[in-house]
Scaffold this motif. Structure first.
Motif, short mmCIF file in Angstrom:
data_model
loop_
_atom_site.label_atom_id
_atom_site.label_comp_id
_atom_site.label_asym_id
_atom_site.label_seq_id
_atom_site.Cartn_x
_atom_site.Cartn_y
_atom_site.Cartn_z
N ILE A 162 44.69 32.11 36.26
CA ILE A 162 44.01 31.02 35.56
C ILE A 162 43.62 29.93 36.56
CG2 ILE A 162 45.11 31.45 33.33
CD1 ILE A 162 47.12 29.25 34.03
N ARG A 188 45.90 40.34 39.33
CA ARG A 188 46.23 40.90 38.02
C ARG A 188 46.87 42.29 38.17
NH1 ARG A 188 41.43 41.98 33.67
NH2 ARG A 188 42.63 43.11 32.12
N ALA A 238 50.65 41.25 25.61
CA ALA A 238 51.15 40.49 26.75
C ALA A 238 52.18 39.47 26.31
CB ALA A 238 50.01 39.79 27.44
N ASP A 239 51.87 38.78 25.21
CA ASP A 239 52.78 37.74 24.76
C ASP A 239 54.11 38.33 24.33
OD1 ASP A 239 50.43 35.44 23.27
OD2 ASP A 239 50.70 36.20 25.27
N ASN A 298 51.84 40.55 34.78
CA ASN A 298 50.64 39.73 34.53
C ASN A 298 49.46 40.59 34.09
OD1 ASN A 298 49.73 40.84 36.87
ND2 ASN A 298 49.56 38.94 38.03
N TRP A 299 49.19 40.51 32.83
CA TRP A 299 48.13 41.29 32.21
C TRP A 299 46.75 40.68 32.47
CZ3 TRP A 299 49.29 45.83 29.77
CH2 TRP A 299 50.63 46.03 29.41
N LYS A 300 46.75 39.45 32.87
CA LYS A 300 45.45 38.75 32.93
C LYS A 300 45.13 38.27 34.35
CE LYS A 300 46.54 37.07 28.33
NZ LYS A 300 47.23 35.99 27.69
N ASP A 301 43.86 37.95 34.55
CA ASP A 301 43.45 37.37 35.83
C ASP A 301 44.07 35.99 35.98
OD1 ASP A 301 41.85 39.49 36.72
OD2 ASP A 301 40.19 38.83 35.44
#
Ligand code: SF4
Ligand code: SF4
Length: 275
Positions: A162, A181, A3-4, A157-160
């Motif tokens: 924040i 996500r 992701a980064d 967006n790989w993540k839920d």
């Protein structure tokens, strides 16, 4: 992590060629008590719909940018973004003659946007005011738009979502709804501020509550915003006063609505002139 690195790839050095050209050519919205769903604005348009109407644009004076990244941080706070999600990127660059400068890049809000053309489900579209918007409910996460964008302006967006952006509360608080996500996200010129501001009789580019957070946060006034079709708007005045403005990758005919005032070459010293 993937992701980064992928999102940092959004910072891909697409600007080198632009910078050669450059060398050669020369915050918190008070009163927002609940999050705004960007999908609330479902008006779809085409480039011709808004000719003669409002057409939002931004001008960034590279000579004033000090590379502080406040614009990026304010954007992250308002959109509730993690540190590895950047809608706005600031990179250190050099002119052909070796002078350093900073290039701050939001979405260019292209009038002929490759991202809109390739989206198979019309999840990204032109608003009548020219802003290239996202319908996050429609996005299927195929990332065609991310690949098509020549400015590296989109992030997946790989993540839920924040809880709270690391940039809050210092640079502002969340103003728009979290996205699910698995979708591609992007700068929207703080369209929620524009829309709500107009409803309240405010002028985007003039009144802070109606102006993109990055513009409000910039401590040097490097960013100017307004209606390109209004000759009295801050951006129209700034463009008229500038000796030269340019847009990134003009050769692609994407017709960006983000303009730049390029770095002014420093005068030669006596020693350089005599050598
Ligand atoms: Fe689309 Fe990229 Fe242009 Fe923004 S800069 S409108 S994401 S093609
Ligand atoms: Fe440059 Fe202004 Fe952004 Fe700071 S806030 S990096 S000075 S554009």
């Amino acid at each position: 992590m993937q992701a980064d690195s992928e999102n940092k790839a959004g910072e891909k050095n697409i600007t080198r060629r632009d910078l050669l050209k450059v060398g050669a050519a020369l915050l918190g919205a008070a009163g927002l008590t609940q999050f705004v769903g960007l999908n609330d604005v479902r008006v779809r348009g085409s480039e011709t719909d808004h000719e003669g109407g409002r057409k939002w644009g931004m001008l960034i004076d590279i000579n004033k940018c000090i590379g502080c990244n406040y614009c990026t941080y304010a954007c992250q706070a308002v959109n509730n973004l993690a540190d590895d999600m950047l809608y706005n990127v600031v990179t250190a660059e050099e002119t052909q003659s070796g002078e350093e400068f900073f290039l701050s890049r939001p979405c260019m809000q292209c009038a002929e946007a490759p991202c809109v053309h390739v989206c198979p489900v019309q999840a990204t579209y032109y608003r009548p005011d020219g802003i290239v918007a996202m319908d996050y409910d429609r996005c299927i996460g195929c990332r065609y738009c991310q690949v098509a964008c020549p400015y590296g302006a989109r992030v997946f967006n790989w993540k839920d979502p924040i809880e709270l952006s690391p940039k809050s509360p210092d640079f502002g608080m969340q103003e728009v709804e979290n996205r699910p996500r698995g979708v591609v996200e992007k700068c929207h010129f703080c369209s929620h501020r524009i829309d709500r501001g107009l409803e309240h009789g405010l002028t985007p580019g003039v009144d802070h509550d109606a102006t993109p957070a990055c513009v409000v946060a910039c401590p040097t006034g490097a960013r100017v915003f307004g209606d390109l079709n209004d000759s009295e708007s801050p951006i129209a005045i700034a463009r008229a006063e500038a000796t030269v403005t340019l847009r990134l990758r003009e050769e692609l005919s994407t017709e960006p609505r983000v303009y730049y005032i390029p770095p002014t070459p420093k005068p030669e010293t006596d020693q350089e002139a005599g050598s």
